[in-house]
Enzyme design. Structure first.
Site, PDB file in Angstrom:
ATOM      1  N   ALA A  85      -6.407  67.898  65.041  1.00  0.00           N
ATOM      2  CA  ALA A  85      -5.011  67.741  64.635  1.00  0.00           C
ATOM      3  C   ALA A  85      -4.489  69.061  64.106  1.00  0.00           C
ATOM      4  O   ALA A  85      -5.256  69.931  63.686  1.00  0.00           O
ATOM      5  CB  ALA A  85      -4.901  66.676  63.539  1.00  0.00           C
ATOM      6  N   ASP A 133      -3.808  59.391  54.200  1.00  0.00           N
ATOM      7  CA  ASP A 133      -3.013  58.504  53.338  1.00  0.00           C
ATOM      8  C   ASP A 133      -1.541  58.903  53.332  1.00  0.00           C
ATOM      9  O   ASP A 133      -0.688  58.133  52.887  1.00  0.00           O
ATOM     10  CB  ASP A 133      -3.563  58.521  51.897  1.00  0.00           C
ATOM     11  CG  ASP A 133      -3.501  59.888  51.226  1.00  0.00           C
ATOM     12  OD1 ASP A 133      -3.252  60.896  51.936  1.00  0.00           O
ATOM     13  OD2 ASP A 133      -3.693  59.958  50.006  1.00  0.00           O
ATOM     14  N   GLU A 134      -1.243  60.106  53.870  1.00  0.00           N
ATOM     15  CA  GLU A 134       0.146  60.582  53.810  1.00  0.00           C
ATOM     16  C   GLU A 134       1.088  59.743  54.673  1.00  0.00           C
ATOM     17  O   GLU A 134       2.304  59.809  54.506  1.00  0.00           O
ATOM     18  CB  GLU A 134       0.213  62.066  54.201  1.00  0.00           C
ATOM     19  CG  GLU A 134      -0.632  62.920  53.267  1.00  0.00           C
ATOM     20  CD  GLU A 134      -0.425  64.424  53.420  1.00  0.00           C
ATOM     21  OE1 GLU A 134       0.683  64.830  53.792  1.00  0.00           O
ATOM     22  OE2 GLU A 134      -1.385  65.165  53.157  1.00  0.00           O
ATOM     23  N   TYR A 157       4.323  66.395  59.545  1.00  0.00           N
ATOM     24  CA  TYR A 157       2.870  66.155  59.671  1.00  0.00           C
ATOM     25  C   TYR A 157       2.563  64.671  59.551  1.00  0.00           C
ATOM     26  O   TYR A 157       1.931  64.072  60.429  1.00  0.00           O
ATOM     27  CB  TYR A 157       2.094  66.938  58.603  1.00  0.00           C
ATOM     28  CG  TYR A 157       0.654  66.463  58.418  1.00  0.00           C
ATOM     29  CD1 TYR A 157      -0.274  66.597  59.444  1.00  0.00           C
ATOM     30  CD2 TYR A 157       0.241  65.876  57.220  1.00  0.00           C
ATOM     31  CE1 TYR A 157      -1.585  66.148  59.288  1.00  0.00           C
ATOM     32  CE2 TYR A 157      -1.069  65.427  57.055  1.00  0.00           C
ATOM     33  CZ  TYR A 157      -1.973  65.567  58.089  1.00  0.00           C
ATOM     34  OH  TYR A 157      -3.263  65.106  57.942  1.00  0.00           O
ATOM     35  N   LYS A 161       1.098  61.931  62.287  1.00  0.00           N
ATOM     36  CA  LYS A 161      -0.141  61.159  62.092  1.00  0.00           C
ATOM     37  C   LYS A 161       0.173  59.652  62.142  1.00  0.00           C
ATOM     38  O   LYS A 161      -0.593  58.873  62.708  1.00  0.00           O
ATOM     39  CB  LYS A 161      -0.818  61.511  60.760  1.00  0.00           C
ATOM     40  CG  LYS A 161      -1.425  62.906  60.690  1.00  0.00           C
ATOM     41  CD  LYS A 161      -2.562  63.148  61.671  1.00  0.00           C
ATOM     42  CE  LYS A 161      -3.830  62.382  61.327  1.00  0.00           C
ATOM     43  NZ  LYS A 161      -4.963  62.778  62.214  1.00  0.00           N
ATOM     44  N   ASN A 187      -9.150  65.909  50.862  1.00  0.00           N
ATOM     45  CA  ASN A 187     -10.561  66.314  50.787  1.00  0.00           C
ATOM     46  C   ASN A 187     -10.673  67.696  50.161  1.00  0.00           C
ATOM     47  O   ASN A 187      -9.768  68.522  50.299  1.00  0.00           O
ATOM     48  CB  ASN A 187     -11.149  66.420  52.193  1.00  0.00           C
ATOM     49  CG  ASN A 187     -11.378  65.079  52.871  1.00  0.00           C
ATOM     50  OD1 ASN A 187     -12.298  64.922  53.643  1.00  0.00           O
ATOM     51  ND2 ASN A 187     -10.543  64.086  52.602  1.00  0.00           N
TER      52      ASN A 187
HETATM   53  P1  NAD Z   1      -8.464  71.323  60.147  1.00  0.00           P
HETATM   54  O1  NAD Z   1      -7.082  71.858  60.338  1.00  0.00           O
HETATM   55  O2  NAD Z   1      -9.405  72.033  59.251  1.00  0.00           O
HETATM   56  O3  NAD Z   1      -9.185  71.205  61.563  1.00  0.00           O
HETATM   57  C1  NAD Z   1      -8.542  70.750  62.715  1.00  0.00           C
HETATM   58  C2  NAD Z   1      -9.398  71.115  63.915  1.00  0.00           C
HETATM   59  O4  NAD Z   1      -8.746  70.599  65.092  1.00  0.00           O
HETATM   60  C3  NAD Z   1      -9.547  72.626  64.110  1.00  0.00           C
HETATM   61  O5  NAD Z   1     -10.887  72.941  64.406  1.00  0.00           O
HETATM   62  C4  NAD Z   1      -8.659  72.921  65.306  1.00  0.00           C
HETATM   63  O6  NAD Z   1      -9.109  74.025  66.083  1.00  0.00           O
HETATM   64  C5  NAD Z   1      -8.746  71.614  66.093  1.00  0.00           C
HETATM   65  N1  NAD Z   1      -7.585  71.403  66.965  1.00  0.00           N
HETATM   66  C6  NAD Z   1      -6.276  71.517  66.621  1.00  0.00           C
HETATM   67  N2  NAD Z   1      -5.505  71.270  67.712  1.00  0.00           N
HETATM   68  C7  NAD Z   1      -6.361  70.958  68.735  1.00  0.00           C
HETATM   69  C8  NAD Z   1      -6.165  70.611  70.089  1.00  0.00           C
HETATM   70  N3  NAD Z   1      -4.947  70.519  70.630  1.00  0.00           N
HETATM   71  N4  NAD Z   1      -7.250  70.357  70.862  1.00  0.00           N
HETATM   72  C9  NAD Z   1      -8.515  70.461  70.325  1.00  0.00           C
HETATM   73  N5  NAD Z   1      -8.745  70.797  69.036  1.00  0.00           N
HETATM   74  C10 NAD Z   1      -7.687  71.054  68.258  1.00  0.00           C
HETATM   75  O7  NAD Z   1      -8.256  69.810  59.708  1.00  0.00           O
HETATM   76  P2  NAD Z   1      -9.134  68.917  58.717  1.00  0.00           P
HETATM   77  O8  NAD Z   1      -8.658  69.130  57.354  1.00  0.00           O
HETATM   78  O9  NAD Z   1     -10.563  69.090  59.054  1.00  0.00           O
HETATM   79  O10 NAD Z   1      -8.660  67.462  59.159  1.00  0.00           O
HETATM   80  C11 NAD Z   1      -9.293  66.776  60.238  1.00  0.00           C
HETATM   81  C12 NAD Z   1      -8.610  65.432  60.433  1.00  0.00           C
HETATM   82  O11 NAD Z   1      -8.673  64.678  59.240  1.00  0.00           O
HETATM   83  C13 NAD Z   1      -7.124  65.546  60.781  1.00  0.00           C
HETATM   84  O12 NAD Z   1      -6.837  64.577  61.756  1.00  0.00           O
HETATM   85  C14 NAD Z   1      -6.411  65.254  59.478  1.00  0.00           C
HETATM   86  O13 NAD Z   1      -5.159  64.656  59.713  1.00  0.00           O
HETATM   87  C15 NAD Z   1      -7.381  64.273  58.845  1.00  0.00           C
HETATM   88  N6  NAD Z   1      -7.359  64.246  57.366  1.00  0.00           N
HETATM   89  C16 NAD Z   1      -7.536  65.397  56.652  1.00  0.00           C
HETATM   90  C17 NAD Z   1      -7.560  65.347  55.254  1.00  0.00           C
HETATM   91  C18 NAD Z   1      -7.798  66.576  54.419  1.00  0.00           C
HETATM   92  O14 NAD Z   1      -7.690  66.507  53.194  1.00  0.00           O
HETATM   93  N7  NAD Z   1      -8.137  67.715  55.001  1.00  0.00           N
HETATM   94  C19 NAD Z   1      -7.392  64.120  54.607  1.00  0.00           C
HETATM   95  C20 NAD Z   1      -7.222  62.959  55.368  1.00  0.00           C
HETATM   96  C21 NAD Z   1      -7.220  63.043  56.746  1.00  0.00           C
END
Ligand code: NAD
Length: 332
Positions: A85, A133-134, A157, A161, A187
């Site tokens: 994402a 949760d957003e 964003y 989602k 996280n």
């Molecule tokens: P991040 O931004 O660190 O990592 C996202 C990864 O997705 C990256 O490695 C990126 O290269 C890859 N990516 C982006 N676009 C892509 C595409 N078109 N094709 C293939 N790969 C692609 O994100 P994160 O913090 O690790 O979050 C991961 C997931 O968890 C997301 O879906 C996010 O919405 C969800 N999330 C994150 C949190 C948080 O606090 N970080 C909390 C709840 C949910």
């Protein structure tokens, strides 16, 4: 039973922790990490497992329908854990289109391929979608989000989602695809890209740079240590009920300003600086547009049904996190 699991976004923050756990804990599973290495993806995060036999990395955009199709066929993908994402709210305000593309169209592309492929190759399958949760918008000072809370996203964003969550449920209801969704709060931990609040503050305190805090700093976020989220994903993946949604939270709410002050206290102490020497770096900046006031989670469903709850005490988790960033300055 062996599983061929496609993890999308496995080079990012949460994805890399998840891939490491799956590869090490389940040698019989084949983990295929699909990531197109945007600014947020970093294969250095997975150096320790890159040559493991049950691990394959594929540089591929989830929006590239034909390539995703090929990956499903080449690796007989039986399960998907979808994390890829665009994930940073500020970037979504600057460029919402890239969020709609990856988060909505990319999810749709994966769902369509999975649906087509699994129709022909019937076995036990799962499309597990990782969300946030957003999607529920902002809560007041009292209420907690539950699985029944109405979606009410405010940023591009969270809107993207929310849309992806709706597509996942629609594919379940329309095509009978086995799906599960989990929505987690913020996280924290090692390997998080340094645009996000905690690593950004650690980096700027270290570099003696301003510590930008939105508005009056009163906004409240719930924080979960990365290992606890990964344990929850592992548990939901193996024991969760198809068609269900699980909320994941840390029972650990902080006003942004208090969290920044805590980080100042810890980093200054670790660097041997005078107590709170860096407090004067705090600089209040114009509030983020559409800034949600508070996210707060009632995680009793996952606790009662699957027995998960967060284990890491925040005081220890945040110390470990600061240590990691200070020991890995070149990564930052
Ligand atoms: P991040 O931004 O660190 O990592 C996202 C990864 O997705 C990256 O490695 C990126 O290269 C890859 N990516 C982006 N676009 C892509 C595409 N078109 N094709 C293939 N790969 C692609 O994100 P994160 O913090 O690790 O979050 C991961 C997931 O968890 C997301 O879906 C996010 O919405 C969800 N999330 C994150 C949190 C948080 O606090 N970080 C909390 C709840 C949910």
């Amino acid at each position: 039973m062996t599983k061929n699991i496609l993890v999308t976004g496995g080079a990012g923050f949460i994805g890399s922790h998840l891939v490491r756990l799956l590869v090490n804990k389940y040698p019989k599973y084949h983990i295929v990490n699909m990531d197109n290495l945007t600014y947020a993806g970093n294969l250095q995060n997975l150096k320790d497992i890159e040559f493991k036999e049950n691990y394959t990395f594929i540089n591929c955009d989830i929006c590239d329908f034909m390539s995703v199709k090929e990956v499903f066929a080449n690796y007989s993908i039986s399960h998907v854990i979808h994390l890829a994402a665009e994930s940073h709210v500020d970037r979504s305000i600057e460029n919402p289109f890239s969020f709609a593309k990856t988060n909505v169209m990319g999810t749709l592309s994966l769902l369509q391929v999975a649906n087509d492929y699994w129709k022909e190759n019937v076995r036990s399958n799962l499309f597990y979608h990782i969300s946030t949760d957003e999607v529920y918008g902002s809560t007041d000072g009292i209420s907690l989000f539950t699985e029944q809370t109405k979606y009410n996203p405010h940023s591009p964003y969270s809107a993207s989602k929310a849309s992806s969550d709706h597509f996942v449920r629609a594919f379940h209801d329309t095509f009978n695809i086995p799906v599960i969704i989990s929505n987690c709060s913020n996280n924290y931990g090692p390997y998080q890209f340094s645009e996000k609040l905690i690593p950004l503050m650690i980096k700027n305190i270290f570099d003696n740079k301003p510590l930008p805090v939105y508005g009056n700093g009163e906004n409240i976020r719930d924080w979960v240590f990365i290992d606890d989220h990964i344990k929850a994903i592992d548990m939901i993946f193996h024991e969760g009920c198809l068609g269900e949604t699980y909320l994941i939270g840390g029972d650990n709410e902080w006003r942004n300003i208090d969290l920044v002050k805590l980080l100042v206290e810890i980093v200054d102490r670790k660097l041997g600086r005078k107590k709170n020497a860096s407090l004067n770096l705090i600089s209040f900046v114009n509030d983020r547009q559409g800034h949600d006031y508070r996210y707060a989670i009632d995680f009793s469903k996952i606790k009662n049904e699957l027995g998960w709850q967060p284990c890491e005490e925040f005081e220890q988790g945040i110390e470990k996190t600061v240590n990691w960033y200070l020991e890995n300055k070149e990564w930052m």
